[in-house]
Design a protein around this motif. Sequence first.
Motif, PDB file in Angstrom:
ATOM      1  N   PRO A 103       0.846  -1.198   0.000  1.00  0.00           N
ATOM      2  CA  PRO A 103       0.000   0.000   0.000  1.00  0.00           C
ATOM      3  C   PRO A 103       0.879   1.245   0.000  1.00  0.00           C
ATOM      4  CG  PRO A 103      -0.105  -1.140   2.116  1.00  0.00           C
ATOM      5  CD  PRO A 103       0.741  -1.966   1.211  1.00  0.00           C
ATOM      6  N   PRO A 104       0.385   2.307  -0.601  1.00  0.00           N
ATOM      7  CA  PRO A 104       1.188   3.528  -0.632  1.00  0.00           C
ATOM      8  C   PRO A 104       1.372   4.079   0.789  1.00  0.00           C
ATOM      9  CG  PRO A 104      -0.984   3.889  -1.590  1.00  0.00           C
ATOM     10  CD  PRO A 104      -0.878   2.436  -1.257  1.00  0.00           C
ATOM     11  N   VAL A 105       2.519   4.645   0.960  1.00  0.00           N
ATOM     12  CA  VAL A 105       2.829   5.230   2.262  1.00  0.00           C
ATOM     13  C   VAL A 105       2.231   6.630   2.305  1.00  0.00           C
ATOM     14  CG1 VAL A 105       4.684   5.999   3.784  1.00  0.00           C
ATOM     15  CG2 VAL A 105       4.937   3.907   2.416  1.00  0.00           C
ATOM     16  N   THR A 106       1.509   6.893   3.344  1.00  0.00           N
ATOM     17  CA  THR A 106       0.944   8.241   3.477  1.00  0.00           C
ATOM     18  C   THR A 106       1.708   8.969   4.578  1.00  0.00           C
ATOM     19  OG1 THR A 106      -0.705   7.414   5.013  1.00  0.00           O
ATOM     20  CG2 THR A 106      -1.346   7.538   2.713  1.00  0.00           C
ATOM     21  N   HIS A 107       2.064  10.159   4.302  1.00  0.00           N
ATOM     22  CA  HIS A 107       2.799  10.985   5.271  1.00  0.00           C
ATOM     23  C   HIS A 107       1.831  11.950   5.920  1.00  0.00           C
ATOM     24  CE1 HIS A 107       6.633   9.475   3.907  1.00  0.00           C
ATOM     25  NE2 HIS A 107       6.212   9.610   2.664  1.00  0.00           N
ATOM     26  N   ARG A 108       1.933  12.100   7.184  1.00  0.00           N
ATOM     27  CA  ARG A 108       1.045  13.053   7.873  1.00  0.00           C
ATOM     28  C   ARG A 108       1.821  14.197   8.412  1.00  0.00           C
ATOM     29  NH1 ARG A 108      -3.818   9.864  10.598  1.00  0.00           N
ATOM     30  NH2 ARG A 108      -3.972   8.282   9.056  1.00  0.00           N
TER      31      ARG A 108
END
Length: 108
Positions: A103-108
């Motif tokens: 899954p794509p890595v999401t940055h917060r």
Amino acid sequence: LMRLVSELESTRRLLDAAEAHALAALDAASATEHSDGLSTSAWLARQTNLPFGAARRRVSLARRLGTDLGTVDDALRAGRIGVDHARVLSSRPRPRPRPQPTPPVTHR
């Protein structure tokens, strides 16, 4: 004569399966190395006057049947296939499992 040829093939398949299991057991126990100082292939070639390459192929198939070719081994023992067919099936590359997409890595 046709019936005889068919019966001979059935008998050959049973003998091939029995030989494969005996060779696998000899090889797993290193019996020929302990008794004669020879690999199972070299011992088989000497005992039966087979060319070494043919003996090596028989032992190699016996090893593979005993480890990860249960379905092929079952078919050989049941006489549904012969040793040549088993050799072809055992030499085919195994399909690799497809890698699962990460899954794509999401940055917060």
